[in-house]
Write a protein that holds these residues in place. Structure first.
Motif, mmCIF file in Angstrom:
data_model
loop_
_atom_site.group_PDB
_atom_site.id
_atom_site.type_symbol
_atom_site.label_atom_id
_atom_site.label_comp_id
_atom_site.label_asym_id
_atom_site.label_seq_id
_atom_site.Cartn_x
_atom_site.Cartn_y
_atom_site.Cartn_z
ATOM 1 N N PHE A 1 -0.073 16.092 -5.049
ATOM 2 C CA PHE A 1 0.446 14.592 -5.027
ATOM 3 C C PHE A 1 -0.857 13.699 -5.159
ATOM 4 C CE2 PHE A 1 1.668 10.373 -3.640
ATOM 5 C CZ PHE A 1 2.947 10.303 -4.444
ATOM 6 N N VAL A 2 -1.815 13.846 -4.342
ATOM 7 C CA VAL A 2 -3.297 13.053 -4.465
ATOM 8 C C VAL A 2 -3.883 13.292 -5.688
ATOM 9 C CG1 VAL A 2 -5.435 12.711 -3.568
ATOM 10 C CG2 VAL A 2 -3.415 13.012 -1.888
ATOM 11 N N ALA B 1 0.908 -1.077 -0.005
ATOM 12 C CA ALA B 1 0.016 0.031 0.175
ATOM 13 C C ALA B 1 0.896 1.172 0.101
ATOM 14 C CB ALA B 1 -0.804 0.037 1.168
ATOM 15 N N THR B 2 0.373 2.421 -0.578
ATOM 16 C CA THR B 2 0.884 3.422 -0.624
ATOM 17 C C THR B 2 0.460 4.542 0.337
ATOM 18 O OG1 THR B 2 1.555 3.357 -3.189
ATOM 19 C CG2 THR B 2 1.492 5.680 -2.131
ATOM 20 N N ILE B 3 1.296 4.965 1.211
ATOM 21 C CA ILE B 3 0.886 5.825 2.401
ATOM 22 C C ILE B 3 1.493 7.287 2.233
ATOM 23 C CG2 ILE B 3 1.073 6.151 4.760
ATOM 24 C CD1 ILE B 3 -0.165 3.418 3.805
ATOM 25 N N LEU B 4 0.641 8.187 2.247
ATOM 26 C CA LEU B 4 1.176 9.579 1.968
ATOM 27 C C LEU B 4 0.995 10.184 3.777
ATOM 28 C CD1 LEU B 4 1.842 12.045 0.579
ATOM 29 C CD2 LEU B 4 -0.603 12.484 0.163
ATOM 30 N N TRP B 5 2.333 10.758 4.082
ATOM 31 C CA TRP B 5 2.200 11.344 5.311
ATOM 32 C C TRP B 5 2.830 12.811 5.256
ATOM 33 C CZ3 TRP B 5 4.704 7.733 9.735
ATOM 34 C CH2 TRP B 5 4.176 8.590 11.115
ATOM 35 N N VAL B 6 1.758 13.592 5.945
ATOM 36 C CA VAL B 6 1.889 15.056 5.700
ATOM 37 C C VAL B 6 2.015 15.785 7.322
ATOM 38 C CG1 VAL B 6 1.032 17.169 4.606
ATOM 39 C CG2 VAL B 6 0.231 14.887 3.580
ATOM 40 N N ASP B 7 3.226 16.282 7.357
ATOM 41 C CA ASP B 7 3.666 16.656 8.697
ATOM 42 C C ASP B 7 4.617 17.625 8.308
ATOM 43 O OD1 ASP B 7 4.428 17.138 11.333
ATOM 44 O OD2 ASP B 7 3.422 15.370 11.961
ATOM 45 N N TYR C 1 5.168 -1.248 3.327
ATOM 46 C CA TYR C 1 4.491 -0.236 2.817
ATOM 47 C C TYR C 1 5.255 0.830 2.140
ATOM 48 C CZ TYR C 1 0.672 -1.126 6.130
ATOM 49 O OH TYR C 1 -0.251 -2.021 6.954
ATOM 50 N N THR C 2 4.782 1.497 1.107
ATOM 51 C CA THR C 2 5.434 2.721 0.372
ATOM 52 C C THR C 2 4.806 4.036 1.111
ATOM 53 O OG1 THR C 2 5.707 1.293 -1.647
ATOM 54 C CG2 THR C 2 6.006 3.587 -1.814
ATOM 55 N N VAL C 3 6.004 4.482 1.491
ATOM 56 C CA VAL C 3 5.772 5.817 2.111
ATOM 57 C C VAL C 3 6.216 7.112 1.529
ATOM 58 C CG1 VAL C 3 5.677 7.269 4.465
ATOM 59 C CG2 VAL C 3 5.838 4.627 4.409
ATOM 60 N N THR C 4 5.215 8.106 1.181
ATOM 61 C CA THR C 4 5.657 9.379 0.361
ATOM 62 C C THR C 4 5.320 10.445 1.791
ATOM 63 O OG1 THR C 4 5.103 8.545 -1.647
ATOM 64 C CG2 THR C 4 5.284 11.070 -1.420
ATOM 65 N N THR C 5 6.516 11.344 1.846
ATOM 66 C CA THR C 5 6.023 12.442 2.893
ATOM 67 C C THR C 5 6.022 13.630 2.180
ATOM 68 O OG1 THR C 5 8.442 12.590 3.150
ATOM 69 C CG2 THR C 5 7.397 11.115 4.643
ATOM 70 N N PHE C 6 5.382 14.711 2.877
ATOM 71 C CA PHE C 6 5.263 16.036 2.671
ATOM 72 C C PHE C 6 5.372 16.957 3.884
ATOM 73 C CE2 PHE C 6 3.739 14.650 -1.501
ATOM 74 C CZ PHE C 6 4.576 14.967 -2.320
ATOM 75 N N THR C 7 5.690 18.301 3.749
ATOM 76 C CA THR C 7 5.784 18.955 4.814
ATOM 77 C C THR C 7 4.541 20.112 4.836
ATOM 78 O OG1 THR C 7 7.111 20.536 3.993
ATOM 79 C CG2 THR C 7 7.986 18.755 5.425
ATOM 80 N N ASN C 8 3.759 19.992 3.943
ATOM 81 C CA ASN C 8 2.778 20.853 3.789
ATOM 82 C C ASN C 8 1.513 20.524 2.966
ATOM 83 O OD1 ASN C 8 2.579 22.180 0.707
ATOM 84 N ND2 ASN C 8 4.675 21.947 1.442
ATOM 85 N N GLY C 9 0.248 21.130 3.169
ATOM 86 C CA GLY C 9 -0.975 20.788 2.515
ATOM 87 C C GLY C 9 -0.917 20.904 0.743
ATOM 88 N N PHE C 10 -0.363 21.909 0.522
ATOM 89 C CA PHE C 10 -0.680 22.305 -0.797
ATOM 90 C C PHE C 10 0.366 20.921 -1.532
ATOM 91 C CE2 PHE C 10 -0.072 26.475 1.313
ATOM 92 C CZ PHE C 10 -1.433 26.902 0.826
#
Length: 550
Positions: free
Chosen positions: A71-72, A33-39, A57-66
C-alpha cells in the motif's frame, strides 16, 4: 515608517500587501491526513478507527506487513501506526521495508514489549514515536498531532510571539538607539528571521522584511552621523571596530599554556554564524556571542587588512607604503596580512607570543590544515584565515546554478551550513576538540542582498565595486549614498588627487549609465558587500572553548 493607530500592529496597507495585516491571525488548516494502521487485531480497534475519522483523518487498515508495504508503495500515506508483534513479518521487519520505500515516512510503533533491546532497535530504525498497549484513542490522537501538526503549531506560536515583540522592536527603532542598541536590534531581527523559517506565512515574513528595511534606513542615518566621529576618536563612546578587534577581542584571551585559535571566516554574516552555531556546539562550549563593527568599505581589502594590522587603511598606507595596494593596483590586495599581524603584536608589546598564520584559499590548503592542525597546538596563538563564504558570494553572482541554490537569505544560510559541515575547517576543529584549546571566531565583513540600483557617473579611474566607489568627479544622488569627499575623514587612503568615496545604503547597488539596464538586471538579487547596512557592518565575534578546557 509604519502607520500605527490605536493598535501598534495595524500596518500601512499601502506599503505591504493587502493580506499582510491578516498575517497576525495566521491559521494554517491542515488538510485531512491519511493514516495507515497495521495490526493483526485491527478488528478490535474499530472504535479507535472511527474516533480518528471523526477528527478528520482518513484511516486505512491492514492486518499484516506485506499488504502494508504494498500500500505504501502505491499510495500517499502521512503516518503509519504499526503493531510490533504480528504473524508473517514482524513490525520491525515491516518498518525496515517501509523505510526502504519511503525513508522519511513517520512511523509510530505500537508494542506490548518495553524491553531495552527492542526499543533501541526500533529507535535505530528511525521510528518517530512509540506507544505501549493497550492504547486509548487520545494517546493515538496526541501522537498524530505531534507528528502532523507540529509545524503548524510551531508556526502559530512563532507568529504570536513575533506579534508581541513587534511593538518592542518598533519602539527600539524610534528611541534614538546607540551602537549597543543597534547590535541588539540586529540580533533580534536575525532571531526572528530564523524563527520565521518555521512559519508557512509569506505575509508574516513580509512584515518582518519591512521592519528590517525600516531598520536599515534608520541605521544608515545613524552611521552617516557618527562614523567619522568614531574613526577620528571624537566620540565619547564608540564600538569596537575592525582595526581594534585583535587588541580588544582576541589578544585578551591568549595566555601561556593554552593554544588559542583565532579563526577568521571571510564574509560571514551574523545569521550565517547562527546557522553553523549548532555544529560548533557539538564539540565546543560557546562562552560569549558578541558583535563588532566593520570599517568602511565593508570589503576584504580594507576590513581584513585593518584587523591584521590593527590600523585604519590610511595608517596602513602610511606605515607600509610598499605593501598597501589601491583597488586599481595590480596584484593581490591581502598578501601582507602576516606582516601586518606581526607588526601589530610588536606594537602592542606582544611579540613574544608564539604565533602561526595560516590562510586557506582552496581545498588543498584546507586538507593541509587538517593534516597539520595538531602541530599548531604548540603555539599560543594560531590565526587561520578561511576564504569560502566570500568566494561563494562572488560565485553566486556569476553562476546561474548558484543563484538558484542560494536564491534568498534562507537558502544562503543553508548553503553556508552545508559547506561548513563538510569543510576541512570543521574536520580540523574536530581533531582538536578534545584538547584544551580556546577559539575566537570572527569575520571581516558581511554582505547584503541588493535590489535597488543607483546610477553613478565617473571618469575612467572610478572603481567598479557595486557597494562602494572611489574616484574623481563622481556624480550621484546625495540621498542614495554616504559620501566622503575627503577620504582621510573616514580613515581611508587617497588614491588620487580629488578622489572621494561613496558607499551605497541599505540594499542599493551602484551602476554606471553605460549599459545600465543590463547591469541592473545582472546584479539584482545578488549578495554584495562594501556599503552601509546592518548585515555588512554588525558582524560576529564568538569566544569558544573545548569542553575539556579549564
Amino acid at each position: 515608517m509604519y502607520n500605527f493607530n490605536t493598535d501598534p500592529i495595524l500596518l500601512n496597507k499601502q506599503r505591504l500587501s493587502p493580506n499582510t495585516t491578516q498575517s497576525f491571525k495566521y491559521i494554517h488548516d491542515m488538510s485531512n491526513a491519511t493514516i495507515l494502521w497495521v495490526d493483526d487485531e485491527i478488528e478490535s480497534l474499530q472504535s479507535q478507527k472511527l474516533f480518528l475519522e471523526s477528527k478528520g483523518y482518513t484511516v486505512t487498515t491492514f492486518t499484516n506487513g506485506f499488504d502494508a508495504v504494498d500500500f505504501v508503495q502505491a499510495n500517499h500515506v502521512d503516518v503509519v501506526l504499526l503493531d510490533e508483534s504480528m504473524p508473517g513479518i514482524t513490525g520491525l521487519e515491516t518498518l525496515t521495508r517501509i523505510k526502504a520505500v519511503r525513508q522519511h515516512l513517520p512511523v509510530v510503533m505500537i508494542t506490548r514489549n518495553e524491553t531495552e533491546n527492542l526499543m533501541n532497535e526500533a529507535i535505530g530504525s528511525q521510528i518517530t514515536d512509540y506507544l505501549i498497549k493497550p492504547v486509548n484513542p487520545n494517546q493515538v490522537l496526541l501522537s498524530l498531532k505531534k507528528i502532523l501538526e507540529n509545524r503548524k503549531l510551531v508556526a502559530e506560536k512563532t507568529n504570536t510571539a513575533y506579534q508581541q515583540q513587534f511593538r518592542d522592536l518598533f519602539m527600539a527603532l524610534q528611541d534614538n538607539p546607540g551602537y549597543r542598541e543597534w547590535m541588539d536590534i540586529y540580533k533580534r531581527l536575525v532571531y526572528w528571521e530564523l524563527e520565521m523559517e518555521k512559519s508557512d506565512s509569506p505575509e508574516m515574513r513580509e512584515v518582518l522584511q519591512s521592519q528590517k528595511d525600516e531598520a536599515n534606513t534608520a541605521f544608515f542615518k545613524y552611521i552617516s552621523k557618527h562614523y567619522a566621529e568614531w574613526i577620528n576618536n571624537k566620540a565619547a563612546d564608540a564600538p569596537v571596530m575592525s582595526h581594534q578587534l585583535m587588541q580588544y577581542k582576541v589578544l585578551p584571551h591568549v595566555e601561556k599554556g593554552i593554544s588559542t585559535f583565532f579563526i577568521l571566516i571571510d564574509n560571514l554574516r551574523f545569521d550565517q554564524w547562527k546557522a553553523i552555531q549548532p555544529i560548533f556546539a557539538e564539540s565546543f562550549r560557546i562562552l560569549e556571542e558578541e558583535t563588532f563593527f566593520s570599517i568602511l568599505p565593508t570589503a576584504t581589502q580594507y576590513s581584513r587588512n585593518a584587523i591584521c594590522a590593527g590600523l585604519l587603511p590610511l595608517q596602513i598606507q602610511q606605515q607600509f607604503p610598499n605593501e598597501w595596494k589601491h583597488d586599481d593596483d595590480e596584484g593581490g590586495k591581502n598578501m601582507s596580512e602576516e606582516l601586518f599581524l606581526r607588526a601589530q603584536l610588536k606594537r602592542l608589546k606582544k611579540e613574544d607570543i608564539r604565533l602561526s598564520y595560516t590562510k586557506v584559499l582552496n581545498h588543498a590548503d584546507g586538507q593541509q590544515l587538517v593534516n597539520n592542525v595538531h602541530n599548531l597546538l604548540s603555539n599560543e596563538l594560531n590565526v587561520i584565515v578561511y576564504n569560502f563564504v566570500d568566494m561563494l558570494s562572488h560565485a553566486r553572482t556569476e553562476m546561474e546554478v548558484l543563484k538558484e541554490l542560494a536564491a534568498d537569505e534562507t537558502s544562503y544560510r543553508s548553503l553556508t551550513k552545508s559547506w561548513f559541515e563538510h569543510s576541512p575547517l570543521h574536520q580540523a576543529l574536530k581533531k582538536i576538540a578534545d584538547k584544551p584549546v580556546r577559539i575566537v571566531l570572527a569575520t571581516d565583513h558581511g554582505s547584503v542582498r541588493v535590489n535597488t540600483p543607483y546610477k553613478v557617473q565617473g571618469d575612467k579611474q572610478t572603481t567598479a565595486n557595486l557597494r562602494y566607489k572611489h574616484g574623481r568627479n563622481l556624480n550621484y544622488e546625495a540621498k542614495e549614498v554616504l559620501a566622503f569627499r575627503d577620504p582621510k575623514e573616514a580613515g581611508l587612503p587617497v588614491p588620487g588627487i580629488n578622489s572621494s568615496y561613496i558607499f551605497a545604503k541599505e540594499d542599493g547597488y551602484l551602476c554606471y549609465p553605460n549599459n545600465y539596464n543590463h547591469f541592473v538586471q545582472y546584479y539584482r538579487n545578488t549578495f554584495q558587500h562594501g556599503g552601509v547596512s546592518l548585515e555588512e557592518m554588525i558582524i560576529p565575534v564568538i569566544k569558544m572553548a573545548s569542553k575539556t578546557a579549564i
